[in-house]
Design a protein around this motif. Structure first.
Motif, PDB file in Angstrom:
ATOM      1  N   ARG A 247      31.888  26.782  62.978  1.00  0.00           N
ATOM      2  CA  ARG A 247      31.798  25.502  62.550  1.00  0.00           C
ATOM      3  C   ARG A 247      33.323  24.943  62.087  1.00  0.00           C
ATOM      4  O   ARG A 247      33.829  23.856  62.117  1.00  0.00           O
ATOM      5  CB  ARG A 247      30.896  25.346  61.150  1.00  0.00           C
ATOM      6  N   ARG A 248      33.995  25.943  61.417  1.00  0.00           N
ATOM      7  CA  ARG A 248      35.340  25.709  61.048  1.00  0.00           C
ATOM      8  C   ARG A 248      36.217  25.462  62.515  1.00  0.00           C
ATOM      9  O   ARG A 248      37.005  24.490  62.233  1.00  0.00           O
ATOM     10  CB  ARG A 248      36.041  27.064  60.338  1.00  0.00           C
ATOM     11  N   PHE A 249      35.728  25.822  63.465  1.00  0.00           N
ATOM     12  CA  PHE A 249      36.716  25.923  64.451  1.00  0.00           C
ATOM     13  C   PHE A 249      36.546  24.428  64.833  1.00  0.00           C
ATOM     14  O   PHE A 249      37.457  23.616  65.420  1.00  0.00           O
ATOM     15  CB  PHE A 249      36.142  26.708  65.841  1.00  0.00           C
ATOM     16  N   THR A 250      35.131  23.803  65.008  1.00  0.00           N
ATOM     17  CA  THR A 250      34.780  22.584  65.533  1.00  0.00           C
ATOM     18  C   THR A 250      35.394  21.461  64.695  1.00  0.00           C
ATOM     19  O   THR A 250      35.769  20.296  65.103  1.00  0.00           O
ATOM     20  CB  THR A 250      33.557  22.132  65.576  1.00  0.00           C
ATOM     21  N   GLN A 251      35.492  21.941  63.261  1.00  0.00           N
ATOM     22  CA  GLN A 251      35.917  21.062  62.187  1.00  0.00           C
ATOM     23  C   GLN A 251      37.370  20.728  62.225  1.00  0.00           C
ATOM     24  O   GLN A 251      37.864  19.600  62.487  1.00  0.00           O
ATOM     25  CB  GLN A 251      35.511  21.172  61.068  1.00  0.00           C
ATOM     26  N   GLU A 252      38.119  21.813  62.354  1.00  0.00           N
ATOM     27  CA  GLU A 252      39.717  21.867  61.917  1.00  0.00           C
ATOM     28  C   GLU A 252      40.262  21.451  63.412  1.00  0.00           C
ATOM     29  O   GLU A 252      41.414  20.962  63.348  1.00  0.00           O
ATOM     30  CB  GLU A 252      40.167  23.314  61.572  1.00  0.00           C
ATOM     31  N   LEU A 253      39.744  21.910  64.465  1.00  0.00           N
ATOM     32  CA  LEU A 253      40.299  21.496  65.884  1.00  0.00           C
ATOM     33  C   LEU A 253      39.857  20.400  66.715  1.00  0.00           C
ATOM     34  O   LEU A 253      40.272  20.109  67.431  1.00  0.00           O
ATOM     35  CB  LEU A 253      40.247  22.893  66.868  1.00  0.00           C
ATOM     36  N   ASP A 254      38.580  20.125  65.837  1.00  0.00           N
ATOM     37  CA  ASP A 254      37.990  18.676  66.450  1.00  0.00           C
ATOM     38  C   ASP A 254      37.716  19.069  67.875  1.00  0.00           C
ATOM     39  O   ASP A 254      38.022  18.004  68.989  1.00  0.00           O
ATOM     40  CB  ASP A 254      38.810  17.509  66.233  1.00  0.00           C
ATOM     41  N   ARG A 255      36.992  19.994  68.391  1.00  0.00           N
ATOM     42  CA  ARG A 255      36.842  20.493  69.698  1.00  0.00           C
ATOM     43  C   ARG A 255      35.555  21.066  69.909  1.00  0.00           C
ATOM     44  O   ARG A 255      34.896  21.667  68.925  1.00  0.00           O
ATOM     45  CB  ARG A 255      37.852  21.306  70.395  1.00  0.00           C
ATOM     46  N   MET A 256      34.995  21.013  71.128  1.00  0.00           N
ATOM     47  CA  MET A 256      33.684  21.636  71.354  1.00  0.00           C
ATOM     48  C   MET A 256      33.970  23.225  71.574  1.00  0.00           C
ATOM     49  O   MET A 256      34.966  23.528  71.941  1.00  0.00           O
ATOM     50  CB  MET A 256      32.997  21.043  72.483  1.00  0.00           C
ATOM     51  N   ILE A 257      32.975  23.985  70.936  1.00  0.00           N
ATOM     52  CA  ILE A 257      32.951  25.306  71.145  1.00  0.00           C
ATOM     53  C   ILE A 257      31.629  25.812  72.080  1.00  0.00           C
ATOM     54  O   ILE A 257      30.620  25.115  72.136  1.00  0.00           O
ATOM     55  CB  ILE A 257      32.895  26.085  69.756  1.00  0.00           C
ATOM     56  N   THR A 258      31.823  26.836  72.834  1.00  0.00           N
ATOM     57  CA  THR A 258      30.746  27.129  73.828  1.00  0.00           C
ATOM     58  C   THR A 258      30.003  28.303  73.254  1.00  0.00           C
ATOM     59  O   THR A 258      30.677  29.319  72.801  1.00  0.00           O
ATOM     60  CB  THR A 258      31.046  27.426  75.378  1.00  0.00           C
ATOM     61  N   PHE A 259      28.533  28.254  73.267  1.00  0.00           N
ATOM     62  CA  PHE A 259      27.812  29.566  73.103  1.00  0.00           C
ATOM     63  C   PHE A 259      27.333  30.100  74.302  1.00  0.00           C
ATOM     64  O   PHE A 259      26.439  29.397  75.168  1.00  0.00           O
ATOM     65  CB  PHE A 259      26.849  29.193  72.026  1.00  0.00           C
ATOM     66  N   GLU A 260      27.673  31.597  74.690  1.00  0.00           N
ATOM     67  CA  GLU A 260      27.031  32.309  75.903  1.00  0.00           C
ATOM     68  C   GLU A 260      25.652  32.995  75.265  1.00  0.00           C
ATOM     69  O   GLU A 260      25.767  33.422  74.294  1.00  0.00           O
ATOM     70  CB  GLU A 260      27.751  32.968  76.557  1.00  0.00           C
ATOM     71  N   TYR A 261      24.592  32.572  76.112  1.00  0.00           N
ATOM     72  CA  TYR A 261      23.331  32.993  75.508  1.00  0.00           C
ATOM     73  C   TYR A 261      22.620  33.988  76.793  1.00  0.00           C
ATOM     74  O   TYR A 261      22.285  33.213  77.572  1.00  0.00           O
ATOM     75  CB  TYR A 261      22.508  32.241  74.885  1.00  0.00           C
ATOM     76  N   VAL A 262      22.775  35.402  76.755  1.00  0.00           N
ATOM     77  CA  VAL A 262      21.950  35.866  77.794  1.00  0.00           C
ATOM     78  C   VAL A 262      20.462  36.164  77.335  1.00  0.00           C
ATOM     79  O   VAL A 262      20.171  36.572  76.344  1.00  0.00           O
ATOM     80  CB  VAL A 262      22.575  37.426  77.703  1.00  0.00           C
ATOM     81  N   MET A 263      19.853  35.658  78.258  1.00  0.00           N
ATOM     82  CA  MET A 263      18.361  35.453  78.028  1.00  0.00           C
ATOM     83  C   MET A 263      17.648  37.022  78.438  1.00  0.00           C
ATOM     84  O   MET A 263      17.601  37.293  79.587  1.00  0.00           O
ATOM     85  CB  MET A 263      17.798  34.261  78.879  1.00  0.00           C
ATOM     86  N   ILE A 264      16.935  37.341  77.336  1.00  0.00           N
ATOM     87  CA  ILE A 264      16.273  38.699  77.619  1.00  0.00           C
ATOM     88  C   ILE A 264      14.930  38.430  77.100  1.00  0.00           C
ATOM     89  O   ILE A 264      14.562  38.173  75.895  1.00  0.00           O
ATOM     90  CB  ILE A 264      16.804  39.567  76.839  1.00  0.00           C
ATOM     91  N   PRO A 265      13.846  38.372  77.845  1.00  0.00           N
ATOM     92  CA  PRO A 265      12.381  38.199  77.673  1.00  0.00           C
ATOM     93  C   PRO A 265      12.023  39.307  76.414  1.00  0.00           C
ATOM     94  O   PRO A 265      12.430  40.414  76.415  1.00  0.00           O
ATOM     95  CB  PRO A 265      11.628  38.483  78.581  1.00  0.00           C
ATOM     96  N   ASP A 266      11.320  38.795  75.530  1.00  0.00           N
ATOM     97  CA  ASP A 266      10.851  39.721  74.216  1.00  0.00           C
ATOM     98  C   ASP A 266      11.758  40.235  73.497  1.00  0.00           C
ATOM     99  O   ASP A 266      11.528  41.198  72.682  1.00  0.00           O
ATOM    100  CB  ASP A 266       9.722  40.787  75.055  1.00  0.00           C
TER     101      ASP A 266
END
Length: 354
Positions: A247-266
């Motif tokens: 949140r600090r990143f997006t607020q202070e740099l005013d830029r989008m950040i990416t979340f990578e999410y490896v999908m693992i069932p269960d």
């Protein structure tokens, strides 16, 4: 390589200027060397034809122009190509060339460490012995060597190969700035992405330095009590602190950040985890989520079905209010997809999947 020999690759212009001055060379020679290496992609001092023989001989006597060595190449049926390079005797890394279907986007996924300092449970690189950080020239030479082999130039660079970039922060950021420099590789900052498993100290340094590059965080579990079972980095950099830093990143740099999410069932899918992920996306606000099906098969976990992926992604798109991209798995058949870089194969071979 002798330690007192100056390595020309991996140096910023100011370093080359200081070196040229120490040899009594004219100041403009430094820029010629800099542009020759990065912009013109010269691979030897002999290609600097604007230099007199005397200047070239002086450079040869006092500087080196090393290259990492290709060990093997694997070519996927989807066009992805994976290269194993020996950066030093007994030390290898993998680098991946990923062309888009339309050919407009040509991405090189580069490594920053030999092995990795972390041990994410789904990632094959974490099973390897950690043998050290790459030097800046070894990071950049992955790009130079891949481009020479494929006879094309990359449009995008991602620091998402072997290793944790935030544990080799200064060499990684130095490489990124050379990539971005108009007299270097001349790639836009938005075409350079640096990824982390969630090392908050590195992210905070990135924010404080107001670095211009794209930034991605491997999230992989939205539950603060369960994330450590997937990513051991969570023990030292817990999820709550990581999200606060994002949140600090997006607020202070005013830029989008990416979340990578490896999908693992269960493990990290299902409605409860999808709801948690939605809450995270809304709390960070300026973010996007790249979902990736589990690629590795050495764990007890399984790869999600298309139906499971579709249900998970549909819920996120309907509820999160942020962009959701399914990155899929280019290069999976050659162990070149996300989480699969583990130096599998035999040296000096070239295999084409059909």
């Amino acid at each position: 390589m002798k330690e007192d020999i100056f390595v020309l690759k991996g140096k910023r212009l100011a370093e080359l200027q200081e070196f040229c001055a120490s040899l009594g060379l004219e100041p403009y020679r430094a820029k010629q060397i800099y542009q020759g290496i990065y912009k013109n992609r010269y691979s030897s001092l002999e290609q600097f034809t604007t230099f007199s023989k005397e200047v070239r001989e002086k450079l040869k006597a006092n500087a080196s122009f090393p290259e990492i060595q290709l060990g093997r190449e694997l070519i996927s049926k989807d066009g992805t190509r994976k290269f194993t390079f020996e950066v030093e005797p007994g030390k290898e890394v993998e680098t991946v060339w990923i062309p888009s279907g339309d050919g407009d986007r040509k991405t090189i996924c580069i490594s920053s460490q030999v092995g990795c300092t972390l041990n994410c449970a789904f990632c094959a690189t974490g099973l390897l012995e950690y043998k050290g950080n790459l030097q800046t020239w070894q990071i950049l030479d992955q790009i130079l060597q891949v481009e020479k082999i494929v006879q094309d130039r990359a449009t995008n660079i991602v620091f998402m190969g072997m290793g944790e970039p935030m544990h080799n922060y200064f060499s990684v950021l130095k490489a990124a700035h050379i990539l971005n420099d108009k007299d270097g590789f001349c790639l836009g900052a938005k075409r350079i992405t640096i990824s982390t498993a969630g090392v908050t100290t590195g992210i905070n340094r990135f924010i404080e330095n107001k670095e211009p590059f794209n930034f991605a965080i491997s999230l992989n579990h939205p539950n603060p009590n369960a994330r450590s079972s997937v990513m051991d980095v969570n023990d030292k950099h817990p999820l709550e602190k990581l999200l606060e830093t994002a949140r600090r990143f997006t607020q202070e740099l005013d830029r989008m950040i990416t979340f990578e999410y490896v999908m693992i069932p269960d493990v990290n899918m299902g409605r409860e985890n999808a709801e948690r992920l939605v809450k995270i996306a809304r709390s960070v606000n300026k973010c996007k989520i790249n979902v990736i099906p589990l690629n590795t098969d050495f764990t007890k976990w399984r790869r999600p079905t298309e139906e499971e992926v579709g249900e998970f992604v549909s819920y996120l798109r309907a509820k999160s209010g942020v962009p959701i991209l399914n990155r899929r798995s280019p290069g999976r058949d050659i162990n070149g997809a996300c989480g699969m870089l583990a130096l599998k194969g035999t040296r000096n071979e070239k295999i084409v999947q059909t």
